[in-house]
Enzyme design. Structure first.
Site, PDB file in Angstrom:
ATOM      1  N   LYS A  53     -10.553  -6.147-103.126  1.00  0.00           N
ATOM      2  CA  LYS A  53     -11.386  -5.257-102.294  1.00  0.00           C
ATOM      3  C   LYS A  53     -12.858  -5.476-102.601  1.00  0.00           C
ATOM      4  O   LYS A  53     -13.670  -5.551-101.705  1.00  0.00           O
ATOM      5  CB  LYS A  53     -11.048  -3.773-102.526  1.00  0.00           C
ATOM      6  N   TRP A  71     -13.693 -16.802 -84.608  1.00  0.00           N
ATOM      7  CA  TRP A  71     -13.693 -17.080 -86.039  1.00  0.00           C
ATOM      8  C   TRP A  71     -13.535 -18.594 -86.119  1.00  0.00           C
ATOM      9  O   TRP A  71     -12.463 -19.130 -85.836  1.00  0.00           O
ATOM     10  CB  TRP A  71     -12.532 -16.371 -86.721  1.00  0.00           C
ATOM     11  N   ARG A 118     -11.018  -9.582 -85.433  1.00  0.00           N
ATOM     12  CA  ARG A 118     -10.317 -10.868 -85.439  1.00  0.00           C
ATOM     13  C   ARG A 118     -11.264 -12.041 -85.676  1.00  0.00           C
ATOM     14  O   ARG A 118     -10.827 -13.180 -85.886  1.00  0.00           O
ATOM     15  CB  ARG A 118      -9.600 -11.079 -84.108  1.00  0.00           C
ATOM     16  N   LYS A 129      -9.519 -10.141 -89.614  1.00  0.00           N
ATOM     17  CA  LYS A 129      -8.429  -9.239 -89.984  1.00  0.00           C
ATOM     18  C   LYS A 129      -7.062  -9.897 -89.850  1.00  0.00           C
ATOM     19  O   LYS A 129      -6.178  -9.704 -90.667  1.00  0.00           O
ATOM     20  CB  LYS A 129      -8.506  -8.020 -89.064  1.00  0.00           C
ATOM     21  N   ASN A 189      -7.264 -18.854 -78.830  1.00  0.00           N
ATOM     22  CA  ASN A 189      -7.139 -18.406 -80.220  1.00  0.00           C
ATOM     23  C   ASN A 189      -6.058 -19.271 -80.850  1.00  0.00           C
ATOM     24  O   ASN A 189      -4.934 -19.290 -80.350  1.00  0.00           O
ATOM     25  CB  ASN A 189      -6.754 -16.918 -80.202  1.00  0.00           C
ATOM     26  N   GLY A 190      -6.402 -19.995 -81.919  1.00  0.00           N
ATOM     27  CA  GLY A 190      -5.400 -20.865 -82.569  1.00  0.00           C
ATOM     28  C   GLY A 190      -6.017 -22.205 -82.905  1.00  0.00           C
ATOM     29  O   GLY A 190      -7.245 -22.355 -82.909  1.00  0.00           O
ATOM     30  N   CYS A 227      -9.814 -14.967 -83.898  1.00  0.00           N
ATOM     31  CA  CYS A 227     -10.424 -15.004 -82.571  1.00  0.00           C
ATOM     32  C   CYS A 227      -9.791 -13.927 -81.711  1.00  0.00           C
ATOM     33  O   CYS A 227      -8.601 -13.636 -81.822  1.00  0.00           O
ATOM     34  CB  CYS A 227     -10.291 -16.337 -81.855  1.00  0.00           C
ATOM     35  N   GLU A 285     -14.112  -9.023-101.345  1.00  0.00           N
ATOM     36  CA  GLU A 285     -14.198  -9.299 -99.910  1.00  0.00           C
ATOM     37  C   GLU A 285     -15.282  -8.497 -99.205  1.00  0.00           C
ATOM     38  O   GLU A 285     -15.854  -8.992 -98.240  1.00  0.00           O
ATOM     39  CB  GLU A 285     -12.843  -9.140 -99.214  1.00  0.00           C
ATOM     40  N   HIS A 343      -5.993 -13.560-124.158  1.00  0.00           N
ATOM     41  CA  HIS A 343      -5.613 -14.970-124.004  1.00  0.00           C
ATOM     42  C   HIS A 343      -6.684 -15.763-123.260  1.00  0.00           C
ATOM     43  O   HIS A 343      -6.406 -16.846-122.749  1.00  0.00           O
ATOM     44  CB  HIS A 343      -4.260 -15.074-123.289  1.00  0.00           C
ATOM     45  N   GLU A 347      -5.514  -5.926-106.537  1.00  0.00           N
ATOM     46  CA  GLU A 347      -5.954  -5.382-105.250  1.00  0.00           C
ATOM     47  C   GLU A 347      -7.385  -4.827-105.349  1.00  0.00           C
ATOM     48  O   GLU A 347      -8.205  -5.049-104.445  1.00  0.00           O
ATOM     49  CB  GLU A 347      -4.958  -4.298-104.790  1.00  0.00           C
TER      50      GLU A 347
HETATM   51  C1  F6R Z   1      -7.411  -7.902 -97.659  1.00  0.00           C
HETATM   52  C2  F6R Z   1      -6.686  -8.243 -96.457  1.00  0.00           C
HETATM   53  C3  F6R Z   1      -5.942  -9.518 -96.406  1.00  0.00           C
HETATM   54  C4  F6R Z   1      -4.591  -9.311 -95.724  1.00  0.00           C
HETATM   55  C5  F6R Z   1      -3.888 -10.657 -95.531  1.00  0.00           C
HETATM   56  C6  F6R Z   1      -2.506 -10.489 -94.945  1.00  0.00           C
HETATM   57  O1  F6R Z   1      -8.033  -6.673 -97.564  1.00  0.00           O
HETATM   58  O2  F6R Z   1      -6.699  -7.504 -95.504  1.00  0.00           O
HETATM   59  O3  F6R Z   1      -5.801 -10.079 -97.658  1.00  0.00           O
HETATM   60  O4  F6R Z   1      -3.828  -8.468 -96.516  1.00  0.00           O
HETATM   61  O5  F6R Z   1      -4.648 -11.460 -94.680  1.00  0.00           O
HETATM   62  O6  F6R Z   1      -2.553  -9.868 -93.712  1.00  0.00           O
HETATM   63  P1  F6R Z   1      -1.285  -9.182 -93.093  1.00  0.00           P
HETATM   64  O7  F6R Z   1      -0.905  -8.045 -93.954  1.00  0.00           O
HETATM   65  O8  F6R Z   1      -1.745  -8.743 -91.731  1.00  0.00           O
HETATM   66  O9  F6R Z   1      -0.214 -10.228 -93.023  1.00  0.00           O
END
Ligand code: F6R
Length: 617
Positions: free
Chosen positions: A494, A75, A27, A612, A101-102, A2, A497, A513, A490
């Site tokens: 990517k 969010w 956010r 994010k 927010n929270g 949020c 998501e 396995h 990773e």
């Molecule tokens: C994936 C992504 C998330 C963040 C995760 C941790 O692309 O962005 O998986 O890596 O939410 O976020 P931070 O690094 O801000 O603690």
């Protein structure tokens, strides 16, 4: 999660808030709203959807001209995204409005008590409970708004960043935080409150980052008053100068922030290395000022525990390989969300490294608190300067990647690995577990990494074409070994998501396995098969996939011959030392998922269901 923006001053509040909310959409972006006050009327407009939907709704109606306002982009946690559950929330009397927010964890019990006292609720949110709780305190205790907010917050369990406005006190905003960030911008006769500083970057460089459990009373005609919520202690505001520029947070001609951030990586990595990797008369050295005073603690550490989430956790896995190789200190990497709840064994001579781009991730913050309670030294690797994690840790290094706005993390990952490489190499050299000559060799190579990343980026057109062949896949497997196993994880993250294609990352040797059963002519398999490391083994793994008709996309070293004979598509990366290959191999995987997502028509910068900054657990 949020985003909050509030304004009080002499300008029109609505355009400032709308623009600010657009910058905070990373956010959360499922619903949004704004309250405006013009001295006579308090107008609240809310909608399901994005800030652009709110803007359209505002323009279609008759927005009032107001110099005070509060906005929110959501969010959803409690209650589905719809107009009613959107913020701001208004108290029963209609006097108070709140953006939040929270999560208020004890909202159900508080709601029950308020219902008994005659309050009614129209939404499913915890925030509507909070605004009515503040009103209840105001009525019962006959106190001013700031005091009422303070008393109400002592009854709340959970996390919050809030801004409260009472139209009977039209010269004042009250802001408070616990567990979610808030920044206060101080202009000339005007104030801004926001989840981060980007909404007010063009108006002022003076910012106060509100600390945990602090409450600020912001009035146009007076200085800001800050108090500790529990102890009521008055705190002297600490005003910092913002280092960010407007240019940093704009798309700069790219179609998406994600693409801009992918292409920023050569510079971002240079910025990470700047002032840390130094060359003096042909001899290279690493200086990490934040490490200097604590180097001994690292050298005597019994163990290093790395805590992080998501992409940052993947960087942590790469760091495990780096730190164990160069320092011979045992390393464990934990999801912060698991670590915090499993009563972990933490010795006082353990070192915790917390990795976080945003520096606000709730689970990582909680893991740090546990480690600190048990006496361990906590070292942070964060990108956002002044973030909660950077302030909570005992010491740390910033990645200096610049603002990362695309929800999918790209430059944060490569710069995290860069910082962690510096840390591992420096410690290895000081400890003597890495010879001087090897140290020098690694530093020379590290310095060349930004140029090598630029070289890989020139293959954008090829990667885009590969994406076209795979854009309709329903599943995908990513394989890597050694340093590149975390890159496989990773790469899969990517793709999942931003394109919503189901993808899994595995260590290549684990295929036999179980997962090899998935391979058929429909299954794309992305394999990282660089020359260094376990090349021969990976080539065998690729043959096994080929024999089962899997479609192979390989990331290989320049000049590779053997994999090229087996793979359907090959993307070359320049030769490098094995330990730095993750920084290089991850680049084509970022571009691949980006172009697959674009070609599937997905919302690349704002993928569904994500945000994010994950400030709720
Ligand atoms: C994936 C992504 C998330 C963040 C995760 C941790 O692309 O962005 O998986 O890596 O939410 O976020 P931070 O690094 O801000 O603690």
């Amino acid at each position: 999660m949020c985003g909050i923006v509030a304004y009080i001053g002499h300008q029109q509040a609505s355009p400032i808030i709308i623009k600010g909310l657009k910058r905070l959409e990373y956010r959360g972006y499922d619903s949004t709203g704004i309250s405006l006050y013009n001295g006579a009327e308090l107008q609240t407009i809310k909608t399901k959807g994005k800030v652009s939907d709110l803007e359209a709704k505002l323009q279609a109606g008759e927005p009032i001209q107001a110099a005070i306002g509060l906005g929110h982009t959501r969010w959803a946690t409690h209650g589905v995204p719809n107009d009613v559950n959107s913020h701001p929330h208004t108290s029963n009397s209609g006097d108070l409005v709140v953006v939040h927010n929270g999560i208020i964890e004890n909202y159900a019990a508080l709601k029950e008590e308020l219902i008994q006292r005659g309050f009614t609720f129209s939404s499913d949110t915890d925030t509507e409970v909070l605004v009515n709780l503040i009103e209840d305190v105001q009525k019962k205790e006959k106190v001013k708004l700031g005091k009422a907010v303070q008393i109400a917050l002592t009854q709340v369990v959970g996390a919050y960043a809030i801004v409260v406005f009472d139209h009977k006190k039209p010269n004042e905003l009250v802001a408070a935080r616990l567990g979610s960030p808030l920044a206060i911008g101080i202009g000339e006769g005007e104030f801004f409150v926001a989840s981060d500083a980007t909404p007010f970057i063009e108006y002022t460089k003076n910012v106060i980052y509100l600390e945990e459990e602090h409450l600020a009373i912001i009035r146009c005609d007076r200085d800001i008053t800050i108090r500790k919520i529990t102890s009521d202690k008055v705190i002297k505001p600490y005003i910092e100068e913002l280092q960010m520029s407007l240019e940093n947070i704009q798309k700069g001609g790219y179609d998406h922030f994600m693409l801009k951030e992918i292409f920023e990586q050569p510079q971002a990595i240079r910025d990470t290395l700047r002032g840390r990797l130094l060359s003096n008369e042909g001899v290279n050295v690493i200086t990490l000022s934040s490490l200097r005073e604590h180097e001994n603690k690292f050298l005597k550490a019994r163990r290093i525990l790395i805590v992080a989430c998501g992409t940052s956790w993947h960087a942590g896995l790469v760091a495990e390989y780096l730190l164990e190789k160069f320092t011979r200190i045992p390393v464990e990497v934990e999801y912060a969300s698991e670590f915090r709840y499993r009563d972990p064994i933490i010795f006082p001579d353990d070192i915790i490294i917390a990795i976080s781009q945003s520096g606000e991730t709730a689970d990582t913050l909680a893991a740090i608190n546990i480690a600190k309670e048990r006496g361990a030294f906590v070292f942070g690797v964060c990108n956002v300067v002044g973030s909660s994690i950077s302030r909570l840790t005992d010491a740390g290094c910033y990645t200096h990647a610049g603002p990362e706005i695309g929800v999918a993390s790209t430059k944060a990952f490569t710069t995290q690995i860069t910082v962690l490489s510096l840390l591992a190499l420096r410690l290895g050299m000081v400890k003597g577990t890495l010879s001087r000559s090897e140290y020098q060799q690694h530093l020379v190579e590290l310095e060349s990494i930004p140029d090598k990343v630029s070289e890989i980026l020139t293959q954008e057109a090829l990667i885009k074409a590969v994406a076209t062949s795979f854009k309709d896949a329903n599943n995908c497997i990513y394989l890597g070994r050694g340093y590149n196993f975390p890159v496989a994880l990773e790469g899969a993250l990517k793709l999942k998501e931003i394109s919503y294609i189901h993808a899994e990352g595995y260590p290549a040797a684990e295929m036999k396995h179980g997962p090899i059963a998935l391979i058929d002519e429909q299954m794309p398999v992305v394999v990282i098969a660089t020359k260094k490391g376990h090349y021969d083994k990976v080539v065998s793994n690729i043959s096994e996939i080929k024999s089962r008709k899997g479609r192979i996309i390989a990331v290989v070293s320049e000049g590779d011959v053997r994999v090229k004979e087996l793979a359907d598509y090959c993307i070359e990366i320049p030769e490098s030392l094995e330990c730095f290959t993750p920084i290089l191999t991850t680049i084509p995987l970022q571009l691949l998922s980006y172009y697959i997502a674009v070609q599937r028509g997905c919302s690349v910068d704002q993928p569904r269901n994500l945000a994010k900054s994950v400030t709720v657990e």
